[in-house]
Scaffold this motif. Structure first.
Motif, mmCIF file in Angstrom:
data_model
loop_
_atom_site.group_PDB
_atom_site.id
_atom_site.type_symbol
_atom_site.label_atom_id
_atom_site.label_comp_id
_atom_site.label_asym_id
_atom_site.label_seq_id
_atom_site.Cartn_x
_atom_site.Cartn_y
_atom_site.Cartn_z
ATOM 1 N N GLU A 303 0.804 -1.224 0.000
ATOM 2 C CA GLU A 303 0.000 0.000 0.000
ATOM 3 C C GLU A 303 0.840 1.278 0.000
ATOM 4 N N PHE A 304 2.160 1.137 0.148
ATOM 5 C CA PHE A 304 3.040 2.311 0.169
ATOM 6 C C PHE A 304 3.952 2.378 -1.059
ATOM 7 N N ILE A 305 3.896 1.378 -1.919
ATOM 8 C CA ILE A 305 4.846 1.317 -3.035
ATOM 9 C C ILE A 305 4.742 2.543 -3.936
ATOM 10 N N TYR A 306 3.514 2.928 -4.302
ATOM 11 C CA TYR A 306 3.368 4.036 -5.247
ATOM 12 C C TYR A 306 3.866 5.356 -4.683
ATOM 13 N N SER A 307 3.570 5.617 -3.429
ATOM 14 C CA SER A 307 4.031 6.880 -2.845
ATOM 15 C C SER A 307 5.557 6.905 -2.756
ATOM 16 N N ARG A 308 6.170 5.757 -2.440
ATOM 17 C CA ARG A 308 7.636 5.697 -2.366
ATOM 18 C C ARG A 308 8.260 5.807 -3.762
#
Length: 466
Positions: A303-308
């Motif tokens: 759930e954090f891949i895109y923001s990172r």
């Protein structure tokens, strides 16, 4: 970029105004339109010559309004209300062809989000102009088009005006009938023309487009590298959860496959690659193989891949001046990153590549110079002979890790795979991930509660009364 922006501040300014969406409100002198627009630009530091064109069904516009606009040098175009946006856009595109940047565009309309947004954002990614926007109704969602400044139309007209304009008589302003392709030099002759039978027949026989004609829909093919980008740096941000390494595929071939595809298009600059994913789930043999070819590995929960990934691309872009190329390997790039990357490209020009495991059902707002299916991209090194990248020697049997291992949850890094794997299984890391996840879930619950309270205030009062 600052130098270009400084030049734009003394360059041409063209204004396209939809009179139906943004009429001059009652109580405001029509003579204020030009000086208000020029005053707003001067407050932003712009002093270039301003041309203004007002579009609308001018049969419905009172003669005194047309006279006031004409007296201040505002050009007037007669077009059916249903065709206003389409004709405005055709004129914008023609103006852009005739006036290369640095220059400035202003659009006065409520239709930016629903009509102009997609195609204009793609145009801006190729050739960037300073864009300003005014509207009587604020857009309900974020725009793909990056704007320097936005105003509420009525507030702009109440704002600072430029030096006063003599309104005693009409200036040499053109009144144009789009249906008849006819120019008139006075309000009287213009109004007379619009009332003729000949004009009425032309409105029937020569209908104008009602849908915006996209200029960029045929820009989807892979383009050969231009000289400025041929040897420039290339940075790849890869989502391994959506575009994984296929079963049986040698992970060491990822880099040479990418570099081989780039070289087929004429790109030979240095390539950096970061592989994002939940690497607690990635086999160690893949992590080792990727690292052995100089690919950095970055761990993040799904759930954090895109923001990172977006943070990674933005940081790399900020640290590497143009010309440069960025590539994203992901299926969800259009939905989750498309708007952000499109705006970034308008701010700072760079090439963009995209790879995905399945072809998108519609063209992206991101203007790409090349796109590939992930499987076909990985096959490049199988069909062509490429040398595997490594630190030293010429054998494909690479042992040393040359890429870094990053934890994007704890914001730490390791040089060795064993240390990285140990970190991901440590109590400290697990606790950090749990804390971040709990914080995000709590924030989402608060957001939904506030949204519900805003949408259903009566239910909140009833709960309090009970």
């Amino acid at each position: 970029m600052s130098g270009k922006n400084d030049a734009a501040k003394t360059g041409k300014i063209a204004v396209w105004w939809d009179m139906k969406d943004c009429p001059v409100p009652e109580g405001i002198d029509d003579h204020r339109v030009r000086p208000s627009i020029e005053g707003a630009f001067k407050e932003q530091g712009y002093s270039g010559p301003v041309s203004i064109t007002a579009y609308g069904d001018q049969k419905q516009t009172p003669e005194h309004v047309l006279r006031a606009l004409s007296s201040t040098g505002v050009a007037v175009v007669h077009i059916g209300s249903e065709s206003t946006c389409a004709v405005m856009y055709l004129d914008m595109v023609k103006w852009r062809e005739d006036n290369p940047p640095p220059a400035t565009m202003m659009i006065i309309t409520n239709q930016m989000l629903d009509v102009f947004n997609w195609d204009l954002a793609r145009l801006q990614q190729r050739t960037s102009y300073n864009i300003f926007l005014a509207y009587s109704i604020r857009p309900v969602a974020a725009l793909f088009v990056y704007t320097r400044k936005e105003w509420l139309w009525e507030k702009l007209l109440h704002g600072t005006t430029s030096t006063s304009v003599d309104t005693a008589g009409e200036l040499s302003t053109v009144f144009h009938c789009e249906f008849c392709s006819l120019d008139c030099q006075s309000v009287k002759s213009f109004k007379k023309h619009l009332s003729t039978k000949k004009h009425a027949i032309e409105e029937v026989l020569n209908p104008q487009p009602t849908q915006l004609i996209s200029v960029t829909k045929r820009w989807g093919k892979n383009y050969a590298a231009t000289p400025e980008y041929a040897t420039a740096k290339i940075h790849v941000s890869w989502d391994m959860s959506e575009c994984p390494i296929p079963d049986g595929y040698d992970a060491r071939r990822v880099r040479p496959s990418l570099e081989g595809a780039f070289k087929e298009l004429g790109y030979s600059g240095p390539v950096s690659i970061t592989a994002f994913g939940d690497h607690k789930q990635t086999p160690e043999r893949h992590l080792h193989a990727l690292s052995s070819t100089g690919i950095d590995v970055a761990h993040a929960l799904p759930e954090f891949i895109y923001s990172r990934m977006f943070d990674d691309l933005k940081q790399w872009r900020d640290n590497n001046p143009t010309p440069t190329t960025m590539m994203i390997i992901s299926d969800g790039a259009e939905i989750l990153l498309g708007g952000c990357l499109a705006r970034l490209k308008q701010l700072k020009k760079y090439n963009l590549f995209w790879a995905y495991s399945f072809r998108p059902w519609k063209m992206s707002v991101m203007l790409t110079s090349a796109e590939w299916l992930w499987d076909s991209l990985l096959a490049v090194s199988e069909t062509k002979r490429h040398v595997l990248r490594k630190c030293s020697g010429s054998s494909e049997s690479v042992v040393e890790s040359t890429g870094m291992f990053y934890c994007k949850m704890c914001f730490s890094k390791r040089k060795r795979l064993d240390k990285f794997v140990k970190h991901l299984s440590s109590k400290k890391h697990i606790s950090e991930e749990e804390g971040i996840t709990e914080h995000v879930e709590a924030s989402e619950k608060r957001r939904l509660y506030c949204l519900k309270a805003k949408c259903f205030p009566e239910s909140k009062r009833l709960r309090k009364a009970a």
